[in-house]
Design a protein around this motif. Structure first.
Motif, PDB file in Angstrom:
ATOM      1  N   THR A  56      13.875  55.185 140.059  1.00 39.23           N
ATOM      2  CA  THR A  56      12.699  56.162 139.479  1.00 39.23           C
ATOM      3  C   THR A  56      12.072  56.586 140.530  1.00 39.23           C
ATOM      4  O   THR A  56      11.685  57.500 141.018  1.00 39.23           O
ATOM      5  CB  THR A  56      12.144  56.499 138.112  1.00 39.23           C
ATOM      6  OG1 THR A  56      11.380  55.533 138.137  1.00 39.23           O
ATOM      7  CG2 THR A  56      13.696  56.233 137.655  1.00 39.23           C
ATOM      8  N   GLN A  57      11.396  55.623 141.970  1.00 38.93           N
ATOM      9  CA  GLN A  57      10.595  55.010 142.295  1.00 38.93           C
ATOM     10  C   GLN A  57      10.524  55.933 143.603  1.00 38.93           C
ATOM     11  O   GLN A  57      12.034  55.977 144.434  1.00 38.93           O
ATOM     12  CB  GLN A  57       9.653  53.933 142.591  1.00 38.93           C
ATOM     13  CG  GLN A  57       9.585  53.205 141.859  1.00 38.93           C
ATOM     14  CD  GLN A  57       8.668  54.502 141.008  1.00 38.93           C
ATOM     15  OE1 GLN A  57       7.689  54.176 141.162  1.00 38.93           O
ATOM     16  NE2 GLN A  57       8.199  55.012 139.487  1.00 38.93           N
ATOM     17  N   GLU A  58      10.163  56.907 144.420  1.00 40.61           N
ATOM     18  CA  GLU A  58       9.164  57.558 145.589  1.00 40.61           C
ATOM     19  C   GLU A  58      10.589  56.864 146.716  1.00 40.61           C
ATOM     20  O   GLU A  58      11.315  56.566 147.331  1.00 40.61           O
ATOM     21  CB  GLU A  58       9.520  58.520 145.970  1.00 40.61           C
ATOM     22  CG  GLU A  58       9.069  59.783 145.280  1.00 40.61           C
ATOM     23  CD  GLU A  58       8.264  60.791 146.248  1.00 40.61           C
ATOM     24  OE1 GLU A  58       7.580  61.441 145.011  1.00 40.61           O
ATOM     25  OE2 GLU A  58       7.929  60.666 146.994  1.00 40.61           O
ATOM     26  N   SER A  59      10.258  55.521 146.877  1.00 40.84           N
ATOM     27  CA  SER A  59       9.644  54.538 147.842  1.00 40.84           C
ATOM     28  C   SER A  59      11.695  53.582 148.261  1.00 40.84           C
ATOM     29  O   SER A  59      11.841  53.220 148.694  1.00 40.84           O
ATOM     30  CB  SER A  59       8.983  52.979 147.464  1.00 40.84           C
ATOM     31  OG  SER A  59       9.001  52.840 146.105  1.00 40.84           O
ATOM     32  N   GLN A  60      11.853  53.967 146.704  1.00 38.24           N
ATOM     33  CA  GLN A  60      13.347  53.373 147.004  1.00 38.24           C
ATOM     34  C   GLN A  60      14.448  54.392 147.639  1.00 38.24           C
ATOM     35  O   GLN A  60      15.880  54.269 148.250  1.00 38.24           O
ATOM     36  CB  GLN A  60      14.034  53.445 145.809  1.00 38.24           C
ATOM     37  CG  GLN A  60      13.524  52.340 144.663  1.00 38.24           C
ATOM     38  CD  GLN A  60      13.428  51.383 144.478  1.00 38.24           C
ATOM     39  OE1 GLN A  60      15.043  50.714 145.555  1.00 38.24           O
ATOM     40  NE2 GLN A  60      11.851  50.415 144.485  1.00 38.24           N
ATOM     41  N   TYR A  61      13.790  55.631 147.959  1.00 33.17           N
ATOM     42  CA  TYR A  61      14.611  56.809 148.591  1.00 33.17           C
ATOM     43  C   TYR A  61      14.173  56.860 150.260  1.00 33.17           C
ATOM     44  O   TYR A  61      12.880  57.371 150.294  1.00 33.17           O
ATOM     45  CB  TYR A  61      14.368  58.005 147.859  1.00 33.17           C
ATOM     46  CG  TYR A  61      15.414  57.806 146.228  1.00 33.17           C
ATOM     47  CD1 TYR A  61      14.501  57.235 145.643  1.00 33.17           C
ATOM     48  CD2 TYR A  61      16.966  58.399 146.308  1.00 33.17           C
ATOM     49  CE1 TYR A  61      15.199  56.870 144.649  1.00 33.17           C
ATOM     50  CE2 TYR A  61      17.446  57.503 144.547  1.00 33.17           C
ATOM     51  CZ  TYR A  61      16.558  56.977 144.139  1.00 33.17           C
ATOM     52  OH  TYR A  61      17.233  56.980 142.779  1.00 33.17           O
ATOM     53  N   ILE A  62      15.037  57.045 151.026  1.00 27.63           N
ATOM     54  CA  ILE A  62      14.442  56.861 152.163  1.00 27.63           C
ATOM     55  C   ILE A  62      15.006  57.944 153.051  1.00 27.63           C
ATOM     56  O   ILE A  62      14.944  58.379 154.304  1.00 27.63           O
ATOM     57  CB  ILE A  62      15.123  55.878 153.628  1.00 27.63           C
ATOM     58  CG1 ILE A  62      16.383  55.941 153.028  1.00 27.63           C
ATOM     59  CG2 ILE A  62      15.051  54.461 152.870  1.00 27.63           C
ATOM     60  CD1 ILE A  62      17.450  54.807 154.339  1.00 27.63           C
ATOM     61  N   TYR A  63      16.334  58.871 152.683  1.00 26.64           N
ATOM     62  CA  TYR A  63      16.755  60.308 153.194  1.00 26.64           C
ATOM     63  C   TYR A  63      16.217  61.118 152.091  1.00 26.64           C
ATOM     64  O   TYR A  63      16.945  61.025 151.284  1.00 26.64           O
ATOM     65  CB  TYR A  63      18.419  59.638 153.923  1.00 26.64           C
ATOM     66  CG  TYR A  63      18.559  59.248 154.809  1.00 26.64           C
ATOM     67  CD1 TYR A  63      18.512  57.694 154.389  1.00 26.64           C
ATOM     68  CD2 TYR A  63      18.757  59.303 156.661  1.00 26.64           C
ATOM     69  CE1 TYR A  63      18.863  56.885 155.217  1.00 26.64           C
ATOM     70  CE2 TYR A  63      18.560  57.991 156.578  1.00 26.64           C
ATOM     71  CZ  TYR A  63      18.746  56.786 156.844  1.00 26.64           C
ATOM     72  OH  TYR A  63      19.260  56.673 157.990  1.00 26.64           O
ATOM     73  N   TRP A  64      15.437  62.986 152.943  1.00 25.73           N
ATOM     74  CA  TRP A  64      15.266  63.762 152.079  1.00 25.73           C
ATOM     75  C   TRP A  64      16.274  64.925 152.731  1.00 25.73           C
ATOM     76  O   TRP A  64      16.133  65.242 153.450  1.00 25.73           O
ATOM     77  CB  TRP A  64      13.780  63.515 151.896  1.00 25.73           C
ATOM     78  CG  TRP A  64      13.512  62.599 151.257  1.00 25.73           C
ATOM     79  CD1 TRP A  64      12.475  61.032 151.191  1.00 25.73           C
ATOM     80  CD2 TRP A  64      13.340  62.481 149.493  1.00 25.73           C
ATOM     81  NE1 TRP A  64      12.778  60.486 150.571  1.00 25.73           N
ATOM     82  CE2 TRP A  64      12.561  60.776 149.357  1.00 25.73           C
ATOM     83  CE3 TRP A  64      12.222  63.302 148.649  1.00 25.73           C
ATOM     84  CZ2 TRP A  64      12.064  60.501 148.527  1.00 25.73           C
ATOM     85  CZ3 TRP A  64      12.615  62.947 147.001  1.00 25.73           C
ATOM     86  CH2 TRP A  64      12.021  61.659 147.175  1.00 25.73           C
ATOM     87  N   GLY A  65      16.939  65.474 151.430  1.00 28.27           N
ATOM     88  CA  GLY A  65      16.720  67.455 151.745  1.00 28.27           C
ATOM     89  C   GLY A  65      15.844  67.676 152.290  1.00 28.27           C
ATOM     90  O   GLY A  65      14.244  67.654 152.008  1.00 28.27           O
ATOM     91  N   GLN A  66      15.910  69.104 152.518  1.00 26.29           N
ATOM     92  CA  GLN A  66      14.617  70.428 152.546  1.00 26.29           C
ATOM     93  C   GLN A  66      15.066  70.410 151.494  1.00 26.29           C
ATOM     94  O   GLN A  66      13.134  70.972 151.322  1.00 26.29           O
ATOM     95  CB  GLN A  66      15.272  71.042 153.834  1.00 26.29           C
ATOM     96  CG  GLN A  66      15.851  72.572 152.991  1.00 26.29           C
ATOM     97  CD  GLN A  66      17.200  71.918 153.083  1.00 26.29           C
ATOM     98  OE1 GLN A  66      17.675  71.036 152.960  1.00 26.29           O
ATOM     99  NE2 GLN A  66      18.008  73.013 152.605  1.00 26.29           N
ATOM    100  N   GLY A  67      14.951  70.633 150.519  1.00 27.72           N
ATOM    101  CA  GLY A  67      14.341  71.693 148.419  1.00 27.72           C
ATOM    102  C   GLY A  67      15.463  72.453 148.678  1.00 27.72           C
ATOM    103  O   GLY A  67      15.405  73.636 149.509  1.00 27.72           O
ATOM    104  N   THR A  68      15.389  73.443 147.437  1.00 24.42           N
ATOM    105  CA  THR A  68      16.235  73.975 147.440  1.00 24.42           C
ATOM    106  C   THR A  68      15.105  74.860 145.865  1.00 24.42           C
ATOM    107  O   THR A  68      14.398  73.671 144.762  1.00 24.42           O
ATOM    108  CB  THR A  68      17.050  74.138 146.648  1.00 24.42           C
ATOM    109  OG1 THR A  68      17.645  75.777 146.114  1.00 24.42           O
ATOM    110  CG2 THR A  68      16.883  73.377 145.466  1.00 24.42           C
ATOM    111  N   LEU A  69      14.045  76.226 145.556  1.00 28.32           N
ATOM    112  CA  LEU A  69      13.385  76.575 144.901  1.00 28.32           C
ATOM    113  C   LEU A  69      14.374  76.993 143.783  1.00 28.32           C
ATOM    114  O   LEU A  69      15.329  77.673 143.469  1.00 28.32           O
ATOM    115  CB  LEU A  69      12.508  77.919 145.568  1.00 28.32           C
ATOM    116  CG  LEU A  69      12.287  78.249 144.979  1.00 28.32           C
ATOM    117  CD1 LEU A  69      10.725  77.841 144.132  1.00 28.32           C
ATOM    118  CD2 LEU A  69      11.504  79.506 145.488  1.00 28.32           C
ATOM    119  N   VAL A  70      13.779  76.027 142.788  1.00 30.32           N
ATOM    120  CA  VAL A  70      14.436  76.401 141.542  1.00 30.32           C
ATOM    121  C   VAL A  70      12.820  77.394 140.914  1.00 30.32           C
ATOM    122  O   VAL A  70      12.012  77.029 140.880  1.00 30.32           O
ATOM    123  CB  VAL A  70      14.582  75.850 140.589  1.00 30.32           C
ATOM    124  CG1 VAL A  70      15.098  75.927 139.170  1.00 30.32           C
ATOM    125  CG2 VAL A  70      15.739  74.891 141.160  1.00 30.32           C
TER     126      VAL A  70
END
Length: 123
Positions: free
Chosen positions: A105-119
């Motif tokens: 669950t921690q953000e530090s575990q993730y290194i590649y991110w998409g740009q996001g989509t609005l809900v």
């Protein structure tokens, strides 16, 4: 690795949306993939994650029982099915790929991110 999140939109409370995260340009199938969200004026928070094989999934308490994460490694996609949506689910949703050996669950575990989509969930 490039991640593209899509499927967001405007929905009424109680409705459903399905978000998808598509990966390109690198290895995807052997990593945990997570969904996070950021509501206006708030910190980004964990929503759900799925390990590389799909054998383990993690959910934030606020979405447990309403959201389902799944993946198709042949297509390099991870989906987030969102049911019984509430106005408090309104946010920009991001998908992310973990680092080597990362999960959880921690953000530090993730290194590649998409740009996001609005809900946006209307009451």
């Amino acid at each position: 690795v490039q991640l593209q999140a899509y499927g967001g939109g405007l929905v009424q409370a109680g409705g459903s949306l399905r978000l998808s995260c598509a990966a390109s340009g690198g290895t995807f199938s052997i990593y945990t993939v997570g969904w996070f969200r950021q509501a206006p004026g708030k910190e980004r928070e964990f929503v759900a994650a799925i390990t590389w094989s799909g054998s383990s999934t993690y959910y934030a308490n606020s979405v447990k029982g309403r959201f389902t994460i799944s993946r198709d490694n042949a297509k390099n996609t991870v989906d987030l099915q969102m049911n019984s949506l509430k106005p408090e689910d309104t946010a920009v949703y991001y998908c992310a790929r973990s680092r080597v050996g990362g999960y959880g669950t921690q953000e530090s575990q993730y290194i590649y991110w998409g740009q996001g989509t609005l809900v946006t969930v209307s009451s």
